[in-house]
Design a protein around this motif. Structure first.
Motif, mmCIF file in Angstrom:
data_model
loop_
_atom_site.group_PDB
_atom_site.id
_atom_site.type_symbol
_atom_site.label_atom_id
_atom_site.label_comp_id
_atom_site.label_asym_id
_atom_site.label_seq_id
_atom_site.Cartn_x
_atom_site.Cartn_y
_atom_site.Cartn_z
ATOM 1 N N GLY A 1 5.766 -17.957 -34.743
ATOM 2 C CA GLY A 1 5.274 -17.553 -33.435
ATOM 3 C C GLY A 1 5.492 -16.084 -33.147
ATOM 4 O O GLY A 1 5.101 -15.581 -32.093
ATOM 5 N N GLU B 1 6.451 -23.475 -35.499
ATOM 6 C CA GLU B 1 7.324 -22.307 -35.566
ATOM 7 C C GLU B 1 8.791 -22.712 -35.714
ATOM 8 O O GLU B 1 9.688 -22.131 -35.125
ATOM 9 C CB GLU B 1 7.143 -21.403 -34.343
ATOM 10 C CG GLU B 1 7.355 -22.045 -32.991
ATOM 11 C CD GLU B 1 7.296 -21.028 -31.856
ATOM 12 O OE1 GLU B 1 8.190 -20.168 -31.796
ATOM 13 O OE2 GLU B 1 6.358 -21.090 -31.050
ATOM 14 N N LYS B 2 9.026 -23.734 -36.537
ATOM 15 C CA LYS B 2 10.404 -24.128 -36.804
ATOM 16 C C LYS B 2 11.149 -23.005 -37.515
ATOM 17 O O LYS B 2 10.566 -22.229 -38.267
ATOM 18 C CB LYS B 2 10.441 -25.391 -37.671
ATOM 19 C CG LYS B 2 10.055 -26.673 -36.946
ATOM 20 C CD LYS B 2 10.217 -27.879 -37.864
ATOM 21 C CE LYS B 2 9.886 -29.171 -37.140
ATOM 22 N NZ LYS B 2 10.031 -30.358 -38.036
ATOM 23 N N LYS C 1 13.210 -26.116 -33.285
ATOM 24 C CA LYS C 1 11.775 -26.382 -33.386
ATOM 25 C C LYS C 1 10.934 -25.155 -33.083
ATOM 26 O O LYS C 1 9.813 -25.035 -33.562
ATOM 27 C CB LYS C 1 11.372 -27.520 -32.441
ATOM 28 C CG LYS C 1 11.760 -28.900 -32.919
ATOM 29 C CD LYS C 1 11.204 -29.977 -31.998
ATOM 30 C CE LYS C 1 11.521 -31.370 -32.519
ATOM 31 N NZ LYS C 1 10.973 -32.437 -31.630
ATOM 32 N N LYS C 2 11.456 -24.244 -32.264
ATOM 33 C CA LYS C 2 10.676 -23.077 -31.859
ATOM 34 C C LYS C 2 11.504 -21.806 -32.005
ATOM 35 O O LYS C 2 12.500 -21.618 -31.298
ATOM 36 C CB LYS C 2 10.181 -23.240 -30.416
ATOM 37 C CG LYS C 2 9.064 -24.264 -30.256
ATOM 38 C CD LYS C 2 8.498 -24.237 -28.851
ATOM 39 C CE LYS C 2 7.265 -25.120 -28.736
ATOM 40 N NZ LYS C 2 6.133 -24.578 -29.522
#
Length: 250
Positions: A31, A151-152, A174-175
């Motif tokens: 991300g 976007e792990k 997870k982000k």
């Protein structure tokens, strides 16, 4: 994480730290888009400085290993890159064997990174203006793939000491974008609470984060993680928790 593992080992074993390995994984660009692309491409232009009792120089994005990042991530391929923490840990803690690796997904991004080191001269990859042109070329494609790659993010640190002592730390979220927010806030709070000294430091340096403040910082940064464990034997986090009969956070 590395500093906490080294400090903990001093209370749990009489052995000396012998090996420390950093492993990083990010799904797609995490991300972060152009930011992580620029950083990754520039690192491909640098020889990897690792330590095998003495300093060695290695080809970037070589030396693939398949590493288990545990719950929520699983096994991922990672490759050598020239991260500064390798040198810092060697110098600050005197660990004789240190290296750092990174990997991403989908798998073809790893192929692409390896191909760049094979076909593009290091001088090209060290030129920020040329790298920026590459970023502008690949960014739309990366963003399109990010839509299903997610976007792990995961970090694993392995410490091996003499006498067979082996402990690891894993941090998975997870982000990446959310994890960065919590991590930045954790460092800001450490500064406001006086856990650092004036100046600019790497976090593994004692002036960067006081030893007694490390656990608090890590627990704050770990908010929202899908997996956060510190100072555990590898088998405890590499095995399915259901097989062990208890939760990974027990």
């Amino acid at each position: 994480m590395a500093a906490e593992l080294v400090h903990a080992s001093k209370f749990e074993t009489e052995g000396e730290p012998e090996k420390l390995r950093f492993y990083y994984y990010t799904a797609g660009s995490g991300g972060a888009g152009p930011t992580i692309l620029s950083t990754s491409f520039l690192l491909l232009g640098e020889e990897v400085l690792a330590y095998n009792k003495e300093k060695v120089k290695l080809k970037p994005y070589s030396g693939m290993l398949n590493i288990n990042f545990g719950l929520g991530i699983g096994k991922k391929d990672v490759f050598l890159l020239n991260f500064p923490e390798g040198r810092n840990i060697h110098e600050v803690f005197g660990v004789p064997n240190v290296s750092a690796r990174f990997g991403t997904s989908p798998f073809f991004w790893n192929w692409g990174m390896g191909a760049m080191t094979d076909f593009l001269p290091p001088e090209f990859l060290r030129d920020k203006s040329k790298v920026q042109q590459l970023v502008q070329l690949f960014d739309p494609l990366v963003r399109a793939v990010d839509g299903f790659a997610g976007e792990k993010v995961s970090m694993r640190v392995d410490l091996e000491c003499s006498e067979g002592y082996h402990r690891i730390g894993i941090f998975s979220h997870k982000k990446l974008s959310v994890s960065l927010g919590f991590s930045t806030a954790a460092f800001v709070l450490a500064i406001l609470e006086g856990s650092t000294r004036p100046g600019v430091w790497f976090p593994e340096e004692p002036e960067g984060i006081a030893v007694e403040a490390t656990k608090t910082l890590l627990n704050r940064a770990a908010q929202g993680t899908i997996n956060f464990v510190m100072n555990k034997a590898p088998w405890m986090v590499e095995t399915d928790p259901k097989e062990l009969g208890f939760g990974i956070f027990d």
